[in-house]
Design a protein around this motif. Sequence first.
Motif, PDB file in Angstrom:
ATOM      1  N   ALA A   1      -8.674 -15.693  27.752  1.00 24.03           N
ATOM      2  CA  ALA A   1      -9.033 -14.579  28.453  1.00 24.03           C
ATOM      3  C   ALA A   1     -10.409 -14.036  28.333  1.00 24.03           C
ATOM      4  O   ALA A   1     -10.765 -13.265  29.502  1.00 24.03           O
ATOM      5  N   LYS A   2     -10.984 -14.327  27.689  1.00 22.97           N
ATOM      6  CA  LYS A   2     -12.607 -14.168  27.732  1.00 22.97           C
ATOM      7  C   LYS A   2     -13.343 -14.485  28.941  1.00 22.97           C
ATOM      8  O   LYS A   2     -14.185 -13.766  29.405  1.00 22.97           O
ATOM      9  N   CYS A   3     -12.861 -15.528  29.479  1.00 25.25           N
ATOM     10  CA  CYS A   3     -13.279 -16.036  30.906  1.00 25.25           C
ATOM     11  C   CYS A   3     -12.546 -15.641  31.970  1.00 25.25           C
ATOM     12  O   CYS A   3     -12.788 -15.125  33.100  1.00 25.25           O
ATOM     13  N   HIS A   4     -11.137 -15.784  31.922  1.00 28.13           N
ATOM     14  CA  HIS A   4     -10.293 -15.873  32.894  1.00 28.13           C
ATOM     15  C   HIS A   4      -9.650 -14.338  32.931  1.00 28.13           C
ATOM     16  O   HIS A   4      -9.046 -13.864  34.069  1.00 28.13           O
ATOM     17  N   GLY A   5     -10.017 -13.533  32.060  1.00 29.46           N
ATOM     18  CA  GLY A   5      -9.582 -12.032  31.986  1.00 29.46           C
ATOM     19  C   GLY A   5      -8.223 -11.984  30.969  1.00 29.46           C
ATOM     20  O   GLY A   5      -7.255 -12.628  31.091  1.00 29.46           O
ATOM     21  N   VAL A   6      -8.194 -10.601  30.637  1.00 27.62           N
ATOM     22  CA  VAL A   6      -6.830 -10.243  30.011  1.00 27.62           C
ATOM     23  C   VAL A   6      -5.797 -10.210  31.218  1.00 27.62           C
ATOM     24  O   VAL A   6      -4.454 -10.490  30.401  1.00 27.62           O
ATOM     25  N   ASN A   7      -5.959  -9.827  32.229  1.00 35.55           N
ATOM     26  CA  ASN A   7      -4.955  -9.897  33.189  1.00 35.55           C
ATOM     27  C   ASN A   7      -4.909 -11.313  33.860  1.00 35.55           C
ATOM     28  O   ASN A   7      -4.152 -11.218  34.928  1.00 35.55           O
ATOM     29  N   ALA A   8      -5.586 -12.435  33.785  1.00 31.48           N
ATOM     30  CA  ALA A   8      -5.398 -13.404  34.367  1.00 31.48           C
ATOM     31  C   ALA A   8      -6.006 -13.344  35.722  1.00 31.48           C
ATOM     32  O   ALA A   8      -5.857 -14.284  36.451  1.00 31.48           O
ATOM     33  N   ASP A   9      -7.086 -12.438  35.790  1.00 33.21           N
ATOM     34  CA  ASP A   9      -7.586 -12.267  37.310  1.00 33.21           C
ATOM     35  C   ASP A   9      -8.800 -12.860  37.575  1.00 33.21           C
ATOM     36  O   ASP A   9      -9.587 -12.532  38.351  1.00 33.21           O
ATOM     37  N   GLY A  10      -9.184 -13.523  36.490  1.00 28.56           N
ATOM     38  CA  GLY A  10     -10.631 -14.089  36.673  1.00 28.56           C
ATOM     39  C   GLY A  10     -12.058 -13.406  36.450  1.00 28.56           C
ATOM     40  O   GLY A  10     -12.958 -13.680  36.699  1.00 28.56           O
ATOM     41  N   ARG A  11     -11.432 -12.076  35.728  1.00 26.92           N
ATOM     42  CA  ARG A  11     -12.652 -11.175  35.645  1.00 26.92           C
ATOM     43  C   ARG A  11     -13.022 -10.836  33.856  1.00 26.92           C
ATOM     44  O   ARG A  11     -12.827  -9.646  33.523  1.00 26.92           O
ATOM     45  N   GLY A  12     -12.719 -11.951  33.240  1.00 28.87           N
ATOM     46  CA  GLY A  12     -13.065 -11.629  31.793  1.00 28.87           C
ATOM     47  C   GLY A  12     -14.280 -11.345  31.443  1.00 28.87           C
ATOM     48  O   GLY A  12     -15.290 -11.345  32.403  1.00 28.87           O
ATOM     49  N   LYS A  13     -14.366 -10.927  30.192  1.00 27.75           N
ATOM     50  CA  LYS A  13     -15.740 -10.206  29.595  1.00 27.75           C
ATOM     51  C   LYS A  13     -17.016 -11.193  29.763  1.00 27.75           C
ATOM     52  O   LYS A  13     -18.190 -10.550  30.013  1.00 27.75           O
ATOM     53  N   ASP A  14     -16.444 -12.429  29.911  1.00 25.46           N
ATOM     54  CA  ASP A  14     -17.878 -13.480  30.067  1.00 25.46           C
ATOM     55  C   ASP A  14     -17.791 -14.051  31.259  1.00 25.46           C
ATOM     56  O   ASP A  14     -18.735 -14.790  31.480  1.00 25.46           O
ATOM     57  N   SER A  15     -17.243 -13.645  32.380  1.00 23.45           N
ATOM     58  CA  SER A  15     -16.850 -14.296  33.647  1.00 23.45           C
ATOM     59  C   SER A  15     -18.247 -14.237  34.352  1.00 23.45           C
ATOM     60  O   SER A  15     -18.577 -15.014  35.047  1.00 23.45           O
ATOM     61  N   TRP A  16     -19.072 -13.142  34.174  1.00 22.80           N
ATOM     62  CA  TRP A  16     -20.141 -12.975  34.648  1.00 22.80           C
ATOM     63  C   TRP A  16     -21.343 -14.122  34.695  1.00 22.80           C
ATOM     64  O   TRP A  16     -22.054 -14.149  35.705  1.00 22.80           O
ATOM     65  N   LYS A  17     -21.058 -14.727  33.566  1.00 19.93           N
ATOM     66  CA  LYS A  17     -21.876 -16.031  33.072  1.00 19.93           C
ATOM     67  C   LYS A  17     -21.819 -17.253  34.278  1.00 19.93           C
ATOM     68  O   LYS A  17     -22.556 -18.237  34.033  1.00 19.93           O
ATOM     69  N   TYR A  18     -20.681 -17.380  34.794  1.00 18.15           N
ATOM     70  CA  TYR A  18     -20.197 -18.556  35.430  1.00 18.15           C
ATOM     71  C   TYR A  18     -20.318 -18.534  36.866  1.00 18.15           C
ATOM     72  O   TYR A  18     -19.719 -17.884  37.649  1.00 18.15           O
ATOM     73  N   LYS A  19     -20.706 -19.549  37.533  1.00 15.73           N
ATOM     74  CA  LYS A  19     -20.703 -19.901  38.984  1.00 15.73           C
ATOM     75  C   LYS A  19     -20.192 -21.089  39.265  1.00 15.73           C
ATOM     76  O   LYS A  19     -20.994 -22.069  38.925  1.00 15.73           O
ATOM     77  N   PRO A  20     -19.308 -21.559  39.726  1.00 12.36           N
ATOM     78  CA  PRO A  20     -18.353 -20.637  40.495  1.00 12.36           C
ATOM     79  C   PRO A  20     -17.557 -19.589  39.202  1.00 12.36           C
ATOM     80  O   PRO A  20     -17.498 -20.193  38.172  1.00 12.36           O
ATOM     81  N   ALA A  21     -17.100 -18.404  39.667  1.00 13.20           N
ATOM     82  CA  ALA A  21     -16.355 -17.798  38.838  1.00 13.20           C
ATOM     83  C   ALA A  21     -15.258 -18.258  38.365  1.00 13.20           C
ATOM     84  O   ALA A  21     -14.477 -19.272  39.024  1.00 13.20           O
TER      85      ALA A  21
END
Length: 116
Positions: free
Chosen positions: A39-59
């Motif tokens: 969830a911290k990367c892929h998001g609690v809603n599984a939408d790719g918007r986890g709290k750490d998602s901004w760190k990664y390219k590609p998302a």
Amino acid sequence: MRTVVAILLAAVSGYTFAADNSGDAAATRGHIVYDKFCAKCHGVNADGRGKDSWKYKPAPTNFHVAGSARPYMEDVTRKGGKGVGRSEDMPDWGDDLSAEQLQDVVSYIMSVRDKH
């Protein structure tokens, strides 16, 4: 017995989740694994918007729209992105998850996609 273990794990770890009305116990157990490992990367809603998602390219992947087949999802979860020729940022979970946990988390991911 497995359902009891999943409920106990949820109670001990502090996780809460809605009852799985579909009867898919694997997806319910997988949600617990997902919350802990994904969830911290892929998001609690599984939408790719986890709290750490901004760190990664590609998302990180938005599982609501991902069209990958189950065997591929299992491989990338087990081997990590580098292990399947994708982003090196996606860790390999093969040593951290049991075979059942891996199957369960992929069941959860597939259930999210199916509900979109």
